[in-house]
Design a protein around this motif. Structure first.
Motif, PDB file in Angstrom:
ATOM      1  N   GLY A   1     109.604  86.072  73.990  1.00 43.09           N
ATOM      2  CA  GLY A   1     109.056  85.742  72.674  1.00 43.09           C
ATOM      3  C   GLY A   1     107.769  84.938  72.763  1.00 43.09           C
ATOM      4  N   VAL A   2     107.664  84.127  73.786  1.00 43.62           N
ATOM      5  CA  VAL A   2     106.460  83.323  73.982  1.00 43.62           C
ATOM      6  C   VAL A   2     105.276  84.234  74.296  1.00 43.62           C
ATOM      7  CG1 VAL A   2     105.402  81.539  75.418  1.00 43.62           C
ATOM      8  CG2 VAL A   2     107.794  81.350  74.771  1.00 43.62           C
ATOM      9  N   VAL A   3     105.504  85.228  75.122  1.00 47.57           N
ATOM     10  CA  VAL A   3     104.445  86.169  75.486  1.00 47.57           C
ATOM     11  C   VAL A   3     103.983  86.945  74.260  1.00 47.57           C
ATOM     12  CG1 VAL A   3     103.886  88.185  76.879  1.00 47.57           C
ATOM     13  CG2 VAL A   3     105.215  86.319  77.862  1.00 47.57           C
ATOM     14  N   ALA A   4     104.911  87.337  73.411  1.00 50.48           N
ATOM     15  CA  ALA A   4     104.551  88.055  72.186  1.00 50.48           C
ATOM     16  C   ALA A   4     103.665  87.187  71.300  1.00 50.48           C
ATOM     17  CB  ALA A   4     105.807  88.481  71.433  1.00 50.48           C
ATOM     18  N   GLU A   5     104.002  85.906  71.174  1.00 52.91           N
ATOM     19  CA  GLU A   5     103.188  84.999  70.361  1.00 52.91           C
ATOM     20  C   GLU A   5     101.822  84.756  70.997  1.00 52.91           C
ATOM     21  OE1 GLU A   5     101.913  82.376  67.394  1.00 52.91           O
ATOM     22  OE2 GLU A   5     103.441  83.939  67.424  1.00 52.91           O
ATOM     23  N   LEU A   6     101.777  84.611  72.326  1.00 46.52           N
ATOM     24  CA  LEU A   6     100.508  84.424  73.028  1.00 46.52           C
ATOM     25  C   LEU A   6      99.593  85.626  72.829  1.00 46.52           C
ATOM     26  CD1 LEU A   6      98.676  82.900  75.031  1.00 46.52           C
ATOM     27  CD2 LEU A   6      99.927  84.046  76.869  1.00 46.52           C
ATOM     28  N   GLU A   7     100.142  86.817  72.959  1.00 45.50           N
ATOM     29  CA  GLU A   7      99.345  88.032  72.758  1.00 45.50           C
ATOM     30  C   GLU A   7      98.879  88.172  71.312  1.00 45.50           C
ATOM     31  OE1 GLU A   7     101.614  91.280  74.369  1.00 45.50           O
ATOM     32  OE2 GLU A   7     100.799  90.925  76.378  1.00 45.50           O
ATOM     33  N   ARG A   8      99.715  87.775  70.367  1.00 43.07           N
ATOM     34  CA  ARG A   8      99.325  87.835  68.959  1.00 43.07           C
ATOM     35  C   ARG A   8      98.146  86.911  68.694  1.00 43.07           C
ATOM     36  NH1 ARG A   8      99.756  85.497  64.172  1.00 43.07           N
ATOM     37  NH2 ARG A   8     100.805  83.636  64.911  1.00 43.07           N
ATOM     38  N   GLN A   9      98.220  85.687  69.210  1.00 45.26           N
ATOM     39  CA  GLN A   9      97.140  84.718  69.011  1.00 45.26           C
ATOM     40  C   GLN A   9      95.862  85.154  69.748  1.00 45.26           C
ATOM     41  OE1 GLN A   9      97.030  81.773  67.330  1.00 45.26           O
ATOM     42  NE2 GLN A   9      99.148  81.697  66.628  1.00 45.26           N
ATOM     43  N   THR A  10      96.019  85.732  70.933  1.00 44.05           N
ATOM     44  CA  THR A  10      94.866  86.180  71.714  1.00 44.05           C
ATOM     45  C   THR A  10      94.164  87.326  71.015  1.00 44.05           C
ATOM     46  OG1 THR A  10      95.991  85.512  73.752  1.00 44.05           O
ATOM     47  CG2 THR A  10      94.161  87.018  73.987  1.00 44.05           C
ATOM     48  N   GLN A  11      94.926  88.209  70.413  1.00 45.03           N
ATOM     49  CA  GLN A  11      94.366  89.371  69.715  1.00 45.03           C
ATOM     50  C   GLN A  11      93.526  88.945  68.513  1.00 45.03           C
ATOM     51  OE1 GLN A  11      97.438  92.117  68.720  1.00 45.03           O
ATOM     52  NE2 GLN A  11      96.034  93.783  68.287  1.00 45.03           N
ATOM     53  N   ILE A  12      93.905  87.856  67.875  1.00 47.03           N
ATOM     54  CA  ILE A  12      93.192  87.362  66.706  1.00 47.03           C
ATOM     55  C   ILE A  12      91.852  86.729  67.098  1.00 47.03           C
ATOM     56  CG2 ILE A  12      93.254  85.594  64.893  1.00 47.03           C
ATOM     57  CD1 ILE A  12      96.295  86.064  64.772  1.00 47.03           C
ATOM     58  N   ASN A  13      91.798  86.109  68.263  1.00 50.39           N
ATOM     59  CA  ASN A  13      90.627  85.361  68.702  1.00 50.39           C
ATOM     60  C   ASN A  13      89.438  86.287  68.971  1.00 50.39           C
ATOM     61  OD1 ASN A  13      88.775  83.650  69.986  1.00 50.39           O
ATOM     62  ND2 ASN A  13      90.433  82.419  70.852  1.00 50.39           N
ATOM     63  N   GLU A  14      88.315  86.028  68.324  1.00 49.28           N
ATOM     64  CA  GLU A  14      87.134  86.875  68.472  1.00 49.28           C
ATOM     65  C   GLU A  14      86.400  86.644  69.787  1.00 49.28           C
ATOM     66  OE1 GLU A  14      84.735  86.239  65.036  1.00 49.28           O
ATOM     67  OE2 GLU A  14      86.133  87.252  63.708  1.00 49.28           O
ATOM     68  N   ASP A  15      86.655  85.521  70.455  1.00 46.28           N
ATOM     69  CA  ASP A  15      85.992  85.226  71.724  1.00 46.28           C
ATOM     70  C   ASP A  15      86.610  85.992  72.887  1.00 46.28           C
ATOM     71  OD1 ASP A  15      84.197  83.512  70.526  1.00 46.28           O
ATOM     72  OD2 ASP A  15      85.482  81.751  70.804  1.00 46.28           O
ATOM     73  N   VAL A  16      87.817  86.499  72.730  1.00 44.78           N
ATOM     74  CA  VAL A  16      88.503  87.250  73.781  1.00 44.78           C
ATOM     75  C   VAL A  16      88.254  88.737  73.536  1.00 44.78           C
ATOM     76  CG1 VAL A  16      90.717  87.780  74.851  1.00 44.78           C
ATOM     77  CG2 VAL A  16      90.249  85.464  74.047  1.00 44.78           C
TER      78      VAL A  16
END
Length: 126
Positions: free
Chosen positions: A70-85
């Protein structure tokens, strides 16, 4: 808990301090959800094989993670939102490497290849 490696590529126009902040943000997301970051490696600004979102280079960062899924899913969700990544990838692994990763050892690669020693004449001698 499972072991993961999370690599993300940040835009080339970011300063190193901003890239470090992205890594700290990812670490905070993991730790807030009862996970643990075992190791963080910054591989630096490297050329891309092809242009991604008008970027020819990117800052590479790898996190070794020990966390539930579940932590990985949340990390990927937040990373996907970030425009710098511009890209990211998370891989489940059986175990983390001891010491530096292959990308960090890349500089001493020539010493391990078994190059033949040259004699004084400049030709390979046997």
């Amino acid at each position: 808990m499972a072991l993961y490696e999370h690599v993300f590529l940040a835009r080339q126009d970011l300063a190193q301090a901003q890239v470090d902040t992205l890594a700290e943000t990812a670490t905070k997301i993991i730790e807030d959800n009862k996970g643990k970051v075992v190791k963080t490696e910054t591989w630096g600004l490297r050329s891309l094989a092809y242009r991604i979102a008008k970027n020819r280079k990117a800052h590479y960062v790898m996190l070794e993670i020990d966390a539930p899924a579940g932590v990985v899913a949340e990390l990927e969700r937040q990373t996907q939102i970030n425009e710098d990544v511009i890209r990211y990838m998370t891989v489940k692994v059986d175990g983390h490497e001891e010491g530096p990763s292959v990308m960090m050892r890349k500089g001493d690669r020539g010493e391990r290849r078994g190059r033949r020693e040259r004699d004084d004449s400049g030709f390979g001698g046997e």
